[in-house]
Scaffold this motif. Structure first.
Motif, PDB file in Angstrom:
ATOM      1  N   MET A   1       0.831  -1.187   0.000  1.00  0.00           N
ATOM      2  CA  MET A   1       0.000   0.000   0.000  1.00  0.00           C
ATOM      3  C   MET A   1       0.874   1.248   0.000  1.00  0.00           C
ATOM      4  O   MET A   1       1.827   1.323   0.744  1.00  0.00           O
ATOM      5  N   ALA A   2       0.486   2.203  -0.808  1.00  0.00           N
ATOM      6  CA  ALA A   2       1.153   3.498  -0.795  1.00  0.00           C
ATOM      7  C   ALA A   2       0.766   4.221   0.497  1.00  0.00           C
ATOM      8  O   ALA A   2      -0.249   3.903   1.096  1.00  0.00           O
ATOM      9  N   PRO A   3       1.584   5.184   0.907  1.00  0.00           N
ATOM     10  CA  PRO A   3       1.279   5.873   2.175  1.00  0.00           C
ATOM     11  C   PRO A   3      -0.137   6.418   2.270  1.00  0.00           C
ATOM     12  O   PRO A   3      -0.776   6.276   3.297  1.00  0.00           O
ATOM     13  N   THR A   4      -0.669   7.023   1.207  1.00  0.00           N
ATOM     14  CA  THR A   4      -2.033   7.562   1.296  1.00  0.00           C
ATOM     15  C   THR A   4      -3.055   6.440   1.440  1.00  0.00           C
ATOM     16  O   THR A   4      -4.039   6.591   2.141  1.00  0.00           O
ATOM     17  N   GLU A   5      -2.812   5.312   0.795  1.00  0.00           N
ATOM     18  CA  GLU A   5      -3.716   4.171   0.929  1.00  0.00           C
ATOM     19  C   GLU A   5      -3.646   3.599   2.338  1.00  0.00           C
ATOM     20  O   GLU A   5      -4.663   3.212   2.904  1.00  0.00           O
ATOM     21  N   ALA A   6      -2.447   3.543   2.899  1.00  0.00           N
ATOM     22  CA  ALA A   6      -2.291   3.041   4.266  1.00  0.00           C
ATOM     23  C   ALA A   6      -2.994   3.958   5.260  1.00  0.00           C
ATOM     24  O   ALA A   6      -3.663   3.479   6.185  1.00  0.00           O
ATOM     25  N   GLU A   7      -2.866   5.256   5.050  1.00  0.00           N
ATOM     26  CA  GLU A   7      -3.537   6.208   5.935  1.00  0.00           C
ATOM     27  C   GLU A   7      -5.053   6.057   5.840  1.00  0.00           C
ATOM     28  O   GLU A   7      -5.745   6.095   6.853  1.00  0.00           O
ATOM     29  N   GLU A   8      -5.545   5.897   4.617  1.00  0.00           N
ATOM     30  CA  GLU A   8      -6.983   5.717   4.423  1.00  0.00           C
ATOM     31  C   GLU A   8      -7.462   4.438   5.106  1.00  0.00           C
ATOM     32  O   GLU A   8      -8.495   4.421   5.775  1.00  0.00           O
ATOM     33  N   ALA A   9      -6.693   3.364   4.952  1.00  0.00           N
ATOM     34  CA  ALA A   9      -7.050   2.093   5.593  1.00  0.00           C
ATOM     35  C   ALA A   9      -7.073   2.241   7.105  1.00  0.00           C
ATOM     36  O   ALA A   9      -7.970   1.723   7.777  1.00  0.00           O
ATOM     37  N   ASN A  10      -6.112   2.955   7.660  1.00  0.00           N
ATOM     38  CA  ASN A  10      -6.072   3.160   9.110  1.00  0.00           C
ATOM     39  C   ASN A  10      -7.250   3.999   9.589  1.00  0.00           C
ATOM     40  O   ASN A  10      -7.846   3.715  10.633  1.00  0.00           O
ATOM     41  N   THR A  11      -7.612   5.018   8.819  1.00  0.00           N
ATOM     42  CA  THR A  11      -8.762   5.852   9.174  1.00  0.00           C
ATOM     43  C   THR A  11     -10.054   5.038   9.128  1.00  0.00           C
ATOM     44  O   THR A  11     -10.881   5.105  10.043  1.00  0.00           O
ATOM     45  N   LEU A  12     -10.210   4.258   8.072  1.00  0.00           N
ATOM     46  CA  LEU A  12     -11.391   3.399   7.958  1.00  0.00           C
ATOM     47  C   LEU A  12     -11.422   2.352   9.072  1.00  0.00           C
ATOM     48  O   LEU A  12     -12.490   2.030   9.599  1.00  0.00           O
ATOM     49  N   ALA A  13     -10.255   1.819   9.408  1.00  0.00           N
ATOM     50  CA  ALA A  13     -10.189   0.815  10.477  1.00  0.00           C
ATOM     51  C   ALA A  13     -10.665   1.409  11.800  1.00  0.00           C
ATOM     52  O   ALA A  13     -11.422   0.770  12.536  1.00  0.00           O
ATOM     53  N   ARG A  14     -10.235   2.627  12.095  1.00  0.00           N
ATOM     54  CA  ARG A  14     -10.689   3.274  13.334  1.00  0.00           C
ATOM     55  C   ARG A  14     -12.211   3.456  13.325  1.00  0.00           C
ATOM     56  O   ARG A  14     -12.881   3.217  14.324  1.00  0.00           O
ATOM     57  N   ALA A  15     -12.762   3.851  12.185  1.00  0.00           N
ATOM     58  CA  ALA A  15     -14.217   4.040  12.076  1.00  0.00           C
ATOM     59  C   ALA A  15     -14.952   2.714  12.256  1.00  0.00           C
ATOM     60  O   ALA A  15     -15.975   2.654  12.947  1.00  0.00           O
ATOM     61  N   ALA A  16     -14.428   1.659  11.659  1.00  0.00           N
ATOM     62  CA  ALA A  16     -15.062   0.342  11.789  1.00  0.00           C
ATOM     63  C   ALA A  16     -15.003  -0.163  13.222  1.00  0.00           C
ATOM     64  O   ALA A  16     -15.978  -0.695  13.747  1.00  0.00           O
ATOM     65  N   VAL A  17     -13.858   0.022  13.851  1.00  0.00           N
ATOM     66  CA  VAL A  17     -13.671  -0.442  15.233  1.00  0.00           C
ATOM     67  C   VAL A  17     -14.613   0.294  16.184  1.00  0.00           C
ATOM     68  O   VAL A  17     -15.103  -0.290  17.153  1.00  0.00           O
ATOM     69  N   GLU A  18     -14.906   1.552  15.892  1.00  0.00           N
ATOM     70  CA  GLU A  18     -15.817   2.328  16.747  1.00  0.00           C
ATOM     71  C   GLU A  18     -17.253   1.802  16.690  1.00  0.00           C
ATOM     72  O   GLU A  18     -18.003   1.943  17.649  1.00  0.00           O
ATOM     73  N   ILE A  19     -17.642   1.199  15.590  1.00  0.00           N
ATOM     74  CA  ILE A  19     -19.010   0.691  15.418  1.00  0.00           C
ATOM     75  C   ILE A  19     -19.199  -0.665  16.091  1.00  0.00           C
ATOM     76  O   ILE A  19     -20.280  -0.985  16.584  1.00  0.00           O
ATOM     77  N   LEU A  20     -18.152  -1.472  16.124  1.00  0.00           N
ATOM     78  CA  LEU A  20     -18.274  -2.852  16.597  1.00  0.00           C
ATOM     79  C   LEU A  20     -18.869  -3.010  17.995  1.00  0.00           C
ATOM     80  O   LEU A  20     -19.661  -3.927  18.206  1.00  0.00           O
ATOM     81  N   PRO A  21     -18.547  -2.160  18.966  1.00  0.00           N
ATOM     82  CA  PRO A  21     -19.147  -2.353  20.300  1.00  0.00           C
ATOM     83  C   PRO A  21     -20.674  -2.313  20.303  1.00  0.00           C
ATOM     84  O   PRO A  21     -21.309  -2.983  21.126  1.00  0.00           O
ATOM     85  N   LEU A  22     -21.261  -1.566  19.385  1.00  0.00           N
ATOM     86  CA  LEU A  22     -22.726  -1.508  19.314  1.00  0.00           C
ATOM     87  C   LEU A  22     -23.301  -2.875  18.955  1.00  0.00           C
ATOM     88  O   LEU A  22     -24.301  -3.313  19.522  1.00  0.00           O
TER      89      LEU A  22
END
Length: 147
Positions: free
Chosen positions: A1-22
């Protein structure tokens, strides 16, 4: 992954992880009502995936976190079908999973795209949209066939 893709993946991962507890709360409630081994096993699998997704997210391993989060989201969506109190959580999860699918589509990561599409399938089914779920399920099958 290019740096911008890695950053996007990390941002999306944080968003996904925030939903899981619900979804975890809903699974816990369902597991309390159902004493089946299947419900207990699904809850355990969900918790394991949720923990892995959180750990990978903290380690900035976005792709790994997203794979675990999408699988956990799929389990959570299927077990929470019909629960009205999760309407907003499912709507947020659809938005995140759609972005995740697009991210994986852009990077050409077929396994990730398939996982995200499976999560979307389950979420749409839980939202009472079976026709869309069938279409997405067919898309997921095609993605996995080509992978």
């Amino acid at each position: 992954m290019a740096p911008t893709e890695a950053e996007e993946a990390n941002t999306l991962a944080r968003a996904a992880v925030e939903i899981l507890p619900l979804f975890g709360t809903a699974l816990q409630a369902n597991s309390s009502k159902e004493t089946t081994k299947e419900a207990a096993a699904e809850l355990e699998k969900f918790r394991q995936l949720q923990n892995e997704a959180e750990n990978f997210s903290q380690e900035k391993r976005g792709e790994d976190s997203l794979l675990r989060a999408m699988e956990a989201m799929r389990i959570g969506a299927l077990r929470s079908k019909g629960q009205q109190d999760l309407t907003r959580a499912r709507a947020k999860a659809v938005k995140v999973a759609t972005k995740v699918a697009e991210c994986f589509r852009q990077t050409g990561f077929s396994a990730g795209l398939g996982q995200a599409t499976c999560a979307l399938t389950a979420l749409q089914l839980a939202r009472g949209r079976p026709a869309l779920a069938v279409e997405l399920g067919s898309d997921a099958a095609n993605i996995f066939r080509k992978a």
